[in-house]
Scaffold this active site. Structure first.
Site, PDB file in Angstrom:
ATOM      1  CB  THR A  25      -0.918  -0.004   1.229  1.00 31.48           C
ATOM      2  OG1 THR A  25      -1.858  -1.067   1.090  1.00 31.48           O
ATOM      3  CG2 THR A  25      -1.664   1.314   1.377  1.00 31.48           C
ATOM      4  CD  GLN A  98      -3.027  -7.461  -2.379  1.00 33.85           C
ATOM      5  OE1 GLN A  98      -3.105  -6.346  -1.862  1.00 33.85           O
ATOM      6  NE2 GLN A  98      -2.302  -8.450  -1.871  1.00 33.85           N
ATOM      7  CE1 TYR A 179      -6.526  -4.399   5.544  1.00 31.73           C
ATOM      8  CE2 TYR A 179      -4.891  -5.758   4.431  1.00 31.73           C
ATOM      9  CZ  TYR A 179      -5.224  -4.610   5.123  1.00 31.73           C
ATOM     10  OH  TYR A 179      -4.267  -3.668   5.408  1.00 31.73           O
TER      11      TYR A 179
END
Length: 355
Positions: A25, A98, A179
């Site tokens: 990220t 992703q 997640y």
């Protein structure tokens, strides 16, 4: 013996070596979720790594958790990612986007619709999250209805189609790091009583159905998935209690002949070998904190087919060349991993020729 520099075929393309760029990220997308203006440069600089797995990219409004993360479900998103894919291909690399639905790891201030986060069950992650007004605790999420679970599966498939439309070579389903997919796997985050909760097979059902829907949408050869057995992130607490679930899940995923299984590995090598045997296909391995002198050891030992590297790849656009020649490495600018809108800490890391 297979080593890092032995070519491998993935998604119909021959990669020149067994290294890959792990997903990271960067929080530099535009407010609408379109990749930022420097994203194409950032990824293209690292095209020599062969397989580039992008930062987590939300498949829907509900999927966003952090500020300034990209999406892949609107026309604007597709146009932005097409620039990235074209640039990576021009550099000889392959791009897997992703797909990351964060589930309960979100805050309404960070999403387009400002709604309560969703999750398998109404159980908070117990963590704080950065927002435009500073750090705030993530709220208790709303439990998805069974119909909404199925719609979320469809959202993943739709995003996968849009990724291929944008020129990506495939997608990686983010089933790790606390997640949404991981939240379905763990008993302390999934207390459902429908077909997606309870027994091991039920808790694995969401991951299996997402993988099946995505592979049916774009082809199994374009579909990868990432798992992180035992990783205690985002309030997940599974330890070794889910070992049999992961063995079962790896076998179910293996039946689909997916492009690869990507494992974030903190457990024993014996357990990793169980997962490898159960899956039976290409295994990408991300071993956190792997020292330079151990890069390639898992490929050489037959524990993995590809080794994915994170911060080293972030800081060294020509990492493969540096590793092959023994050249020194740039140091990552950690304070800029998730901050900034310009080139600093993003596209300004020098290559060997410019260092």
């Amino acid at each position: 013996m297979t080593d890092l520099w032995t070519p491998i075929t993935l998604a119909g393309a021959t990669l020149p070596h067994r290294l890959a760029m792990a997903p990271m990220t960067r929080s530099r997308a535009k407010p609408d979720g379109t990749p930022g203006d420097l994203a194409a440069d950032y990824y293209a600089q690292r095209a020599s790594l062969g397989l580039l797995i992008t930062e987590g990219t939300q498949p829907s409004d509900d999927g966003q958790g952090y500020l300034a993360t990209p999406g892949i479900y609107t026309d604007a998103h597709v146009a932005g990612w097409r620039k990235v894919a074209d640039a990576v291909h021009d550099g000889g690399g392959r791009l897997f986007i992703q797909l990351m639905h964060v589930g309960r790891r979100s805050h309404p201030d960070n999403t387009p619709h400002h709604r309560q986060p969703v999750a398998p069950s109404a159980i908070a992650a117990g963590e704080d999250m950065f927002t435009m007004t500073g750090m705030q605790p993530v709220p208790v999420p709303r439990a998805l209805t069974t119909a909404e679970v199925r719609q979320t599966i469809a959202d993943f498939a739709h995003a996968a189609k849009r990724a291929v439309e944008a020129g990506a070579d495939g997608v990686e389903i983010h089933g790790a790091n606390g997640y949404l997919v991981h939240q379905f796997l763990a008993t302390n985050s999934n207390q459902r009583t429908d077909e997606y909760g309870g027994a091991m097979e039920n808790r694995a059902r969401f991951a299996v159905e997402v993988a099946r829907a995505v592979s049916e949408a774009i082809g199994p050869e374009r579909t990868g998935i990432r798992l992180s057995p035992g990783v205690p992130t985002g309030g997940i607490a599974e330890g070794e209690s889910n070992d049999d679930l992961y063995r079962y899940l790896a076998a179910e995923l293996g039946k689909m002949k997916l492009a690869y299984l990507h494992v974030l590995h903190i457990r024993s090598d014996a357990f990793l070998e169980d997962i490898r045997r159960a899956f039976g296909g290409t295994l990408v391995l991300n071993r956190p904190g792997r020292p330079r002198d151990q890069i390639g050891a898992d490929v050489a030992a037959g524990r993995a087919d590809i080794e994915a590297l994170g911060s080293m790849a972030l800081a060294n656009p020509d990492l493969a060349q540096r590793l092959k020649t023994g050249a020194p490495l740039n140091e990552p600018k950690r304070a800029l991993f998730y901050a900034g809108s310009g080139a600093e800490g993003y596209t300004d890391y020098p290559a060997m020729d410019a260092a």
